[in-house]
Scaffold this active site. Structure first.
Site, PDB file in Angstrom:
ATOM      1  N   ASP A 163      -0.593  -3.671 -13.633  1.00 21.35           N
ATOM      2  CA  ASP A 163      -0.902  -4.605 -12.544  1.00 21.35           C
ATOM      3  C   ASP A 163      -1.347  -5.956 -13.099  1.00 21.35           C
ATOM      4  O   ASP A 163      -1.699  -6.085 -14.285  1.00 21.35           O
ATOM      5  CB  ASP A 163      -2.004  -3.991 -11.664  1.00 21.35           C
ATOM      6  CG  ASP A 163      -1.851  -4.359 -10.203  1.00 21.35           C
ATOM      7  OD1 ASP A 163      -1.272  -5.423  -9.918  1.00 21.35           O
ATOM      8  OD2 ASP A 163      -2.335  -3.591  -9.344  1.00 21.35           O
ATOM      9  N   ASP A 191       2.220  -4.693  -1.332  1.00 24.21           N
ATOM     10  CA  ASP A 191       1.186  -3.751  -0.899  1.00 24.21           C
ATOM     11  C   ASP A 191       1.372  -3.393   0.569  1.00 24.21           C
ATOM     12  O   ASP A 191       0.666  -2.537   1.096  1.00 24.21           O
ATOM     13  CB  ASP A 191      -0.206  -4.371  -1.094  1.00 24.21           C
ATOM     14  CG  ASP A 191      -0.641  -4.312  -2.554  1.00 24.21           C
ATOM     15  OD1 ASP A 191      -0.013  -3.564  -3.326  1.00 24.21           O
ATOM     16  OD2 ASP A 191      -1.605  -5.006  -2.914  1.00 24.21           O
TER      17      ASP A 191
HETATM   18  C1  GLA Z   1      -3.022  -4.238  -6.440  1.00 29.21           C
HETATM   19  C2  GLA Z   1      -1.793  -3.370  -6.319  1.00 29.21           C
HETATM   20  C3  GLA Z   1      -2.130  -2.125  -5.518  1.00 29.21           C
HETATM   21  C4  GLA Z   1      -3.276  -1.382  -6.175  1.00 29.21           C
HETATM   22  C5  GLA Z   1      -4.472  -2.305  -6.330  1.00 29.21           C
HETATM   23  C6  GLA Z   1      -5.574  -1.640  -7.120  1.00 29.21           C
HETATM   24  O1  GLA Z   1      -3.363  -4.802  -5.225  1.00 29.21           O
HETATM   25  O2  GLA Z   1      -0.742  -4.076  -5.715  1.00 29.21           O
HETATM   26  O3  GLA Z   1      -0.999  -1.292  -5.424  1.00 29.21           O
HETATM   27  O4  GLA Z   1      -2.872  -0.880  -7.419  1.00 29.21           O
HETATM   28  O5  GLA Z   1      -4.101  -3.506  -6.997  1.00 29.21           O
HETATM   29  O6  GLA Z   1      -6.667  -2.448  -7.265  1.00 29.21           O
END
Ligand code: GLA
Length: 718
Positions: free
Chosen positions: A460, A529
C-alpha cells in the site's frame, strides 16, 4: 534513384528505404505503420502514423511531416519534446539524425535512432519497440552529453507524436478516493490541454495515466480512429495535447517536468519511461484488447499465470482483531473455497500499537498483544486449513508516532523550517536515501525469510507528497520526484530478484497507483476502496479500457446499499475475485451461493483473465452494462449483464453479442444463480449460431426488469 531493401524475418518486415536525400525508418505491427524520414536538413520527421499501408511502394512515397523529437530554444515555438540548457548557458538544442539500428526478436521489433547536436556533444537515442501481434508500440528516449560540466534538462519527453485531423476528441479518466477512473470525453480546442499528476507518491489519486485520442469524431467501442496511450511511470506524469494555428495536434508524453529540472552530469544517461500506445481504426474496444494482450504477454508480472482468490479482513475487522479472531476468519476462507487469507493493516507496532491509522506505521514487528505467537502461527493455522497466507505492508511510509520515526527523523521527506504536513497521520520516507532503500527491502525480505509460508503481499501507499524535501538529495531537490520513482524501482528490482513470482497487489489508498511501470513488479492492483457493486461497475469499466481483468482486484464486501450478494458477486467476478466480508454472518443460502460462485469462478476464470473483452453496452449510456469475455479459440465466452437503477423510461433492447465465431454453434446458459432461483430467460440453455447471437442478438432482460440485478451467462461451443 531510390534504393530500398526489404528484410523479411519470420512474418515481420523491416523496411529500410534509403535515398540520397532521405532515409525512412519504418516500424510495422500487424495493423499499424509508423514511418519516420530524415529530411535534407538531417532532421528526423514523423511522416506517417496510422493504419498499415499494404504496398511497400506506398511507403517510399512518404516524406516530410513534423519533427519527431522537437527541441526547444531554436526556431520551434511550440511545446518541445526536449529542452536543455548547456554548460555554457546556451538554452538551445538541435538534433540531427546520425544513425539507427533495427533488430527483430520474435514478435518484437526494436528500432534505436541516434540524434546528435551538430555543435554541442549531446546525443539522444530514441527507442521504439513494436509488438507485432498486439499492435502496440512503445517509445522512450535516452539523453546523454559529454560537455565539460553538467547540463540542465527542463523538458525530457518520452515521445512526441503528431496528428492531422479535422477535430480531436480526448477521453480521460479522473477521480478521487473511492470514485476512481471516471470517464470524460471532450473535444479539444486550440491551445494546450494537460493531463498530469504532481503528487509524487499515490500519483494517480486524481488521474489515471491513460487516455484515448480520437481523430475526426469521438470513437465508439466498435468504430472510429484513435490512439490509446499510457505511460509506464509510477510518478508524476504529463500528457500534453497542443493544437496549433493550423489545427495540427502534438501529443507529448512523459515524466511531468514540474519542479523537476534535471542536472545531467557528463556521461550520465537520462532514460525516460516508456510511452505505450496502440492505434485502432475500429474503436476503443480493439484498442483495449490490444493493450490487454500486450499487458498479459509483456508488461504485467506473470500476466499469463493464474491468480489467487482470497479473503481479506480489512472491511471485516478494520484494526480490531486478534489471533483468535483471525483464525476464525481463516475458517471463513476455507468454507468459501478461496486460495488465500490476506491479513490487512493493524498487525504491527508495539511501542506504538497500530490500533488506528494514527500510530505504528514503520514498525513492522507483530503486535504482541494481538498476535502473541507471531505471523508464524497464522501461517501455520492457514496451512492447516489448506489455504495460503498473505499480508499487508505500507513500507514507504511512517507515522510520527513510531519507533522508526524517533530513531530516524532524517529518513523522512520534510521541508526545513516548516511544519510537517501529515496526510492520514503519516509521512513519506525518503526513498532516495540508500539506507531507506535497504530498510524497505529488509522489511519485505525479513518478513518473507522469517515466515516462509507468506504467499502474497498487498503493498500500500496511502499518501501523496506535500512539503517534500529530501535531506539526502541536498542541493539536488529538483531531482526528488524523479529519483523517488527510480529508487522505488530499485527496491522492487531487489525484491523481484529474490522473489520473482510472489504475487503482490499494488494498492495506493484505493487506485492511487495504476500504471505499467509498476505492474511489471506486481501481479494485480486495487482499483478502489469503493466496493459498492454499482459504483464498481463504473470504476472497473474505466480501468478496463487499459488494464486486463486479471490485474483488477475486485472484492465482495458488505458495501452496496440495497444490492444483493448475487449482484455484488457478479460484479466482482468480472475482475480478479476476492472477498472482504464476515463469512460467519452469511445466511446458509448466501454461504452456499458464495461457495458455488467460487467454484464457478475457478472453472471459468481463464476466460475472464486471458480472454478478449468486449464492452457491449455502456453504463454511461444506458441504465445497464453488458460486457463479454471471449477465449482465444472463440469456443467459450462469459457474458455479464448488470441492471443499474432502472427508470420507467428505460427500454432495454436486444443485445447483439460480439467476438464469437459466426460459423460456430453455442449453448447459451445462465450460471451463478442464487440457490432457489431459476433462469428466467426463455433462451436459456438453447443453442444458437454465433451469427445469430451477433446479428440478431438476444433479449437479456425478459420479464420485469428490476434495479440492481444481474446475470452471468456462459456461452459454450457445442
Ligand atoms: C488503504 C487501502 C485499503 C486498506 C487500508 C488499510 O486505504 O486502500 O484497502 O488496506 O489502506 O489501512
Amino acid at each position: 534513384m531510390i534504393k530500398y531493401s526489404l528484410l523479411f524475418i519470420c512474418n515481420f518486415i523491416f523496411v529500410v528505404v534509403l535515398s540520397q536525400s532521405q532515409a525512412s525508418i519504418v516500424l510495422q505491427t500487424k495493423n499499424t505503420h509508423l514511418v519516420l524520414t530524415v529530411g535534407n536538413n538531417h532532421r528526423l520527421y514523423q511522416s506517417y502514423l496510422g493504419a498499415r499501408l499494404t504496398s511497400p511502394g506506398d511507403l517510399e512515397k512518404l516524406s516530410g511531416g513534423r519533427e519527431v523529437y522537437l527541441t526547444g530554444g531554436m526556431e520551434n515555438q511550440f511545446e518541445p519534446a526536449i529542452r536543455m540548457v548547456h554548460a555554457d548557458g546556451n538554452p538551445s538544442l538541435e538534433l540531427e539524425y546520425a544513425s539507427h539500428t533495427t533488430e527483430q526478436k520474435e514478435n518484437v521489433s526494436y528500432i534505436n535512432i541516434i540524434l546528435k547536436d551538430p555543435v554541442y556533444p549531446v546525443k539522444v537515442q530514441l527507442q521504439y519497440r513494436g509488438y507485432f501481434n498486439e499492435d502496440v508500440i512503445t517509445c522512450n528516449a535516452t539523453i546523454q552529453h559529454h560537455e565539460k560540466k553538467p547540463v540542465r534538462l527542463t523538458q525530457y519527453a518520452s515521445s512526441l507524436l503528431h496528428f492531422n485531423a479535422g477535430t480531436y476528441w480526448l477521453t480521460q479518466f479522473h477521480g478521487d478516493w473511492a470514485r476512481e477512473a471516471n470517464m470524460v470525453d471532450e473535444q479539444l480546442t486550440n491551445g494546450i490541454k494537460n493531463i498530469e499528476s504532481k503528487l509524487g507518491t499515490r500519483t494517480n489519486f486524481y488521474q489515471t495515466p491513460a487516455f484515448f485520442l480520437s481523430l475526426d469524431k469521438p470513437a465508439t467501442e466498435t468504430s472510429g480512429e484513435l490512439i490509446a496511450g499510457t505511460l509506464g511511470w509510477t510518478g508524476n506524469f504529463q500528457f500534453t495535447f497542443e493544437i496549433d494555428q493550423r489545427n495540427q495536434l502534438r501529443l507529448r508524453s512523459g515524466i511531468n517536468p514540474f519542479a523537476s529540472d534535471y542536472t545531467l552530469n557528463p556521461g550520465e544517461l537520462f532514460t525516460t519511461p516508456e510511452f505505450i500506445f496502440t492505434y485502432s481504426n475500429q474503436g476503443k474496444g480493439q484498442a483495449s484488447r490490444n493493450l490487454h494482450r500486450w499487458a498479459r504477454n509483456y508488461a504485467v508480472l506473470d500476466g499469463k499465470s493464474p491468480r489467487l482468490t482470497l479473503l481479506n479482513n480489512w472491511e471485516a475487522t478494520y484494526f480490531n482483531f486478534n489471533e483468535t479472531k483471525l483464525i476464525e476468519l481463516f475458517d471463513g476462507a476455507k468454507q468459501l473455497g478461496v486460495d488465500l487469507f490476506l491479513l490487512d493493516d493493524g498487525w504491527f507496532g508495539n511501542t506504538f500499537p497500530r490500533d488506528s491509522d494514527k500510530a505504528g506505521l514503520g514498525d513492522w514487528q507483530e503486535n504482541k498483544s494481538k498476535l502473541p505467537n507471531g505471523i508464524g502461527r497464522l501461517v501455520a493455522e492457514a496451512t492447516k486449513r489448506g489455504i495460503k497466507f498473505g499480508i499487508w505492508l505500507e513500507p514507504e511510509m511512517v507515522n510520527p508516532k513510531s519507533d522508526l520515526y524517533q530513531q530516524h527523523p532524517d529518513w523522512i521527506l520534510r521541508l526545513p523550517n516548516r511544519a510537517v504536513h501529515l496526510a492520514r497521520n503519516q509521512l513519506v520516507l525518503d526513498l532516495t536515501n540508500p539506507k531507506v532503500q535497504d530498510f524497505v527491502f529488509s522489511i519485505v525480505d525479513g518478513l518473507l525469510t522469517k515466515n516462509l509460508g507468506v504467499a502474497f503481499i498487498k503493498w500500500d501507499c496511502n499518501r501523496s507528497m506535500t512539503n517534500a524535501y529530501s535531506a539526502y538529495l541536498k542541493e539536488k531537490q529538483s531531482h526528488l520526484f524523479i529519483e523517488y520513482t527510480r529508487c522505488l524501482y530499485k527496491v522492487l528490482d531487489r525484491i523481484r530478484a529474490r522473489y520473482p513470482h510472489l504475487p503482490i497487489m499494488l494498492c495506493s489508498g484505493g487506485g492511487g497507483r495504476t500504471d505499467y511501470g509498476a505492474l511489471k513488479y506486481f501481479t494485480e492492483f486495487w482499483p478502489s476502496d469503493n466496493t459498492d457493486g454499482l459504483e464498481r461497475i463504473f470504476i472497473q469499466w474505466g480501468y478496463s479500457y487499459f488494464f486486463p481483468a486479471n490485474t483488477m482486484a475486485a472484492h465482495i464486501t458488505s458495501m452496496g446499499k440495497g444490492q444483493s450478494l448475487k449482484f455484488r458477486t457478479d460484479v466482482a467476478m468480472a475482475g480478479k475475485l476476492g472477498y472482504d466480508i464476515r463469512v460467519n454472518e452469511f445466511t446458509p443460502q448466501e454461504l452456499q451461493f458464495s461457495q458455488e460462485a467460487v467454484t464457478t469462478y475457478k472453472r471459468i476464470n481463464d476466460v475472464i483473465w486471458q480472454g478478449d473483452l468486449y464492452r457491449i453496452i455502456s453504463p454511461y449510456e444506458e441504465n445497464r452494462a453488458v460486457t463479454m469475455y471471449v477465449n482465444d479459440k472463440k469456443s467459450k465466452a462469459i457474458l455479464f449483464n448488470y441492471i443499474l437503477n432502472v427508470r420507467r423510461k428505460d427500454i432495454f433492447t436486444r443485445v447483439q453479442l460480439q467476438g464469437l465465431d459466426a460459423q460456430k454453434k453455442y449453448r447459451f446458459k445462465e450460471i451463478n444463480l442464487f440457490p432457489g432461483t431459476k433462469a428466467n430467460n426463455p433462451d436459456n440453455d438453447k443453442v444458437f449460431t454465433g451469427d445469430y447471437l451477433m446479428t440478431v442478438g438476444l433479449n437479456l432482460t425478459p420479464g420485469k426488469v428490476l434495479s440492481l440485478t444481474s446475470n452471468v451467462y456462459e456461452i459454450t461451443e457445442e
